[in-house]
Design a protein around this motif. Structure first.
Motif, PDB file in Angstrom:
ATOM      1  N   HIS A 128     -45.154  32.711 -20.610  1.00 29.77           N
ATOM      2  CA  HIS A 128     -44.205  32.126 -21.555  1.00 29.77           C
ATOM      3  C   HIS A 128     -43.354  31.124 -20.770  1.00 29.77           C
ATOM      4  N   VAL A 129     -43.191  29.905 -21.303  1.00 32.06           N
ATOM      5  CA  VAL A 129     -42.569  28.814 -20.548  1.00 32.06           C
ATOM      6  C   VAL A 129     -41.432  28.188 -21.349  1.00 32.06           C
ATOM      7  N   ALA A 130     -40.386  27.749 -20.651  1.00 32.31           N
ATOM      8  CA  ALA A 130     -39.288  26.999 -21.263  1.00 32.31           C
ATOM      9  C   ALA A 130     -39.136  25.668 -20.544  1.00 32.31           C
ATOM     10  N   VAL A 131     -38.992  24.585 -21.315  1.00 33.86           N
ATOM     11  CA  VAL A 131     -38.861  23.222 -20.777  1.00 33.86           C
ATOM     12  C   VAL A 131     -37.634  22.582 -21.417  1.00 33.86           C
ATOM     13  N   THR A 132     -36.873  21.804 -20.634  1.00 34.28           N
ATOM     14  CA  THR A 132     -35.622  21.241 -21.144  1.00 34.28           C
ATOM     15  C   THR A 132     -35.510  19.747 -20.856  1.00 34.28           C
ATOM     16  N   ALA A 133     -35.139  18.994 -21.890  1.00 37.49           N
ATOM     17  CA  ALA A 133     -34.781  17.584 -21.748  1.00 37.49           C
ATOM     18  C   ALA A 133     -33.262  17.483 -21.836  1.00 37.49           C
ATOM     19  N   VAL A 134     -32.624  17.111 -20.728  1.00 37.49           N
ATOM     20  CA  VAL A 134     -31.163  16.986 -20.689  1.00 37.49           C
ATOM     21  C   VAL A 134     -30.794  15.515 -20.857  1.00 37.49           C
ATOM     22  N   LEU A 135     -29.944  15.236 -21.841  1.00 42.58           N
ATOM     23  CA  LEU A 135     -29.518  13.875 -22.137  1.00 42.58           C
ATOM     24  C   LEU A 135     -28.065  13.677 -21.722  1.00 42.58           C
ATOM     25  N   ASP A 136     -27.738  12.446 -21.279  1.00 46.30           N
ATOM     26  CA  ASP A 136     -26.335  12.135 -20.993  1.00 46.30           C
ATOM     27  C   ASP A 136     -25.812  11.159 -22.042  1.00 46.30           C
ATOM     28  N   ASP A 137     -24.577  10.707 -21.871  1.00 44.91           N
ATOM     29  CA  ASP A 137     -23.963   9.825 -22.869  1.00 44.91           C
ATOM     30  C   ASP A 137     -24.371   8.371 -22.702  1.00 44.91           C
ATOM     31  N   GLN A 138     -25.319   8.108 -21.787  1.00 46.13           N
ATOM     32  CA  GLN A 138     -25.836   6.749 -21.604  1.00 46.13           C
ATOM     33  C   GLN A 138     -27.288   6.642 -22.068  1.00 46.13           C
ATOM     34  N   ASP A 139     -27.712   7.576 -22.907  1.00 46.77           N
ATOM     35  CA  ASP A 139     -29.087   7.597 -23.416  1.00 46.77           C
ATOM     36  C   ASP A 139     -30.110   7.658 -22.285  1.00 46.77           C
ATOM     37  N   ARG A 140     -29.848   8.549 -21.329  1.00 46.68           N
ATOM     38  CA  ARG A 140     -30.784   8.786 -20.236  1.00 46.68           C
ATOM     39  C   ARG A 140     -31.173  10.255 -20.245  1.00 46.68           C
ATOM     40  N   VAL A 141     -32.367  10.537 -19.718  1.00 52.65           N
ATOM     41  CA  VAL A 141     -32.871  11.903 -19.651  1.00 52.65           C
ATOM     42  C   VAL A 141     -33.110  12.278 -18.190  1.00 52.65           C
ATOM     43  N   LEU A 142     -32.777  13.511 -17.847  1.00 56.00           N
ATOM     44  CA  LEU A 142     -32.890  14.000 -16.475  1.00 56.00           C
ATOM     45  C   LEU A 142     -34.341  14.374 -16.177  1.00 56.00           C
ATOM     46  N   MET A 143     -34.956  13.691 -15.194  1.00 57.31           N
ATOM     47  CA  MET A 143     -36.362  13.907 -14.901  1.00 57.31           C
ATOM     48  C   MET A 143     -36.608  13.991 -13.397  1.00 57.31           C
ATOM     49  N   MET A 144     -37.807  14.479 -13.057  1.00 56.37           N
ATOM     50  CA  MET A 144     -38.220  14.618 -11.659  1.00 56.37           C
ATOM     51  C   MET A 144     -39.546  13.883 -11.456  1.00 56.37           C
ATOM     52  N   TRP A 145     -39.628  13.148 -10.365  1.00 52.03           N
ATOM     53  CA  TRP A 145     -40.881  12.505  -9.954  1.00 52.03           C
ATOM     54  C   TRP A 145     -41.561  13.434  -8.961  1.00 52.03           C
TER      55      TRP A 145
END
Length: 263
Positions: free
Chosen positions: A121-138
Motif C-alpha cells: 500500500h503506497v501514499a504519494v504527495t504533491a506539495v504546492l506552494d503559493d507560487q504555483d510550484r510543486v515539490l519534486m525530486m530528480w
C-alpha cells in the motif's frame, strides 16, 4: 475512527444522502463551520472528509474546498457479473512482493489460474506552494535505467494511516513539512494483475524542517513550476504512476476551475 469520529461520519453521510447540502457541484459548509457545529476537532473532521472523498460522496476542489460530486452524463452499467475466485496459492513471498496463482472463473467461461502480484500500500504527495510550484525530486531509477522527476511517497506501514505516511515521507525525502494535506484519489496502477493500492494526497504550503533523512530515497530537490509539467511529461521525465496521477489531477482541477470562472 473512534466513536465520536464515526458518529460525525454517519451524520454527514446521512445529510449528503438527504440532500441537505444541495445538488451536484454545490459546496458543503467550511471546515470551520463543521467543526463548530459538530463539536469535532479539525484533524478528526479531515479524516471523515477524506473517507467521504474516497467513497465518492464528496470531491475536493482547490484548498480544502469540499463539494458534492459533479454531475456526469454516463450511467453506471448494470447486470454484469463479476469473476468468481475459487482459491489462491502462494508461489513466492517476501517482505516486498508476493506472487500468487488465483483460480478464477469469468462469467460464461471455464475457470483457469491467473497470476496475481501483491505489492505494498503506497501514499504519494504533491506539495504546492503559493507560487504555483510543486515539490519534486530528480532521481535515478535503476529498473528503467533513467533519471526523472518524482513526487515524494512511500509504503504505508502496518496500522499506519495513509495520511501519516504521506506526511512522513515528504519530510524524510525532502526535509519539507506540508502545512495541510488533503486526500484526492485512491487507485490501482495495474489492475489486471497487480494489487498495490495507491493513495494520492495534495499538500498546501510547507516549511523547511531540516535536511532529508532518507539517504537512499533523497535526490536533487526542487520546487518545479506547474507550468513546466506538460513539457516534462512530453519529454518523458515524470516517473511513476503516482507522480503522473497526482499532477494530472492538479492540472485538470485547475482547468475545471478556470472554465467555471469563465462562465
Amino acid at each position: 475512527m473512534g466513536p465520536k469520529t464515526t458518529k460525525v461520519y454517519e451524520t454527514l453521510r446521512q445529510r449528503l444522502a438527504d440532500g441537505e447540502y444541495g445538488g451536484p457541484g454545490d459546496k458543503i459548509p467550511s471546515e470551520r463551520t463543521l467543526t463548530e457545529e459538530l463539536g469535532i476537532g479539525r484533524t478528526a473532521l479531515r479524516q471523515v472528509l477524506a473517507r467521504l472523498v474516497t467513497e465518492g460522496a464528496l470531491e475536493v476542489r482547490g484548498r480544502s474546498s469540499y463539494r458534492l460530486p459533479g454531475a456526469v452524463s454516463v450511467a453506471t452499467p448494470h447486470g454484469l457479473q463479476p469473476w468468481r475466485v475459487h482459491g489462491e496459492r502462494d508461489l513466492y513471498d517476501n517482505r516486498w512482493v508476493k506472487l500468487q496463482l488465483w483460480d478464477v472463473e469469468p462469467p460464461g467461461m471455464k475457470s483457469f489460474e491467473h497470476h496475481v502480484v501483491k505489492l505494498h500500500h503506497v501514499a504519494v504527495t504533491a506539495v504546492l506552494d503559493d507560487q504555483d510550484r510543486v515539490l519534486m525530486m530528480w532521481r535515478y531509477r535503476f529498473v528503467p535505467q533513467q533519471f526523472g522527476w518524482e513526487l515524494p511517497g512511500g509504503i504505508v506501514d502496518p496500522g499506519e494511516e495513509p495520511s501519516d505516511t504521506a506526511l512522513r515521507e515528504v519530510v524524510e525525502e525532502t526535509g519539507w513539512r506540508p502545512k495541510a494535506l488533503e486526500h484526492v484519489v485512491s487507485y490501482q496502477p495495474m489492475v489486471g494483475m497487480v494489487d498495490s493500492p495507491h493513495e494520492i494526497f495534495v499538500g498546501h504550503g510547507a516549511e523547511r524542517v531540516g535536511e532529508p533523512t532518507d539517504q537512499e530515497e533523497a535526490g536533487h530537490i526542487e520546487w518545479v513550476p506547474l507550468a513546466d509539467i506538460p513539457g516534462l511529461m512530453a519529454r518523458g521525465e515524470l516517473m511513476g504512476s503516482g507522480t503522473l496521477v497526482a499532477l494530472l489531477h492538479i492540472l485538470a482541477n485547475r482547468r475545471a476551475q478556470g472554465v467555471t470562472a469563465a462562465r
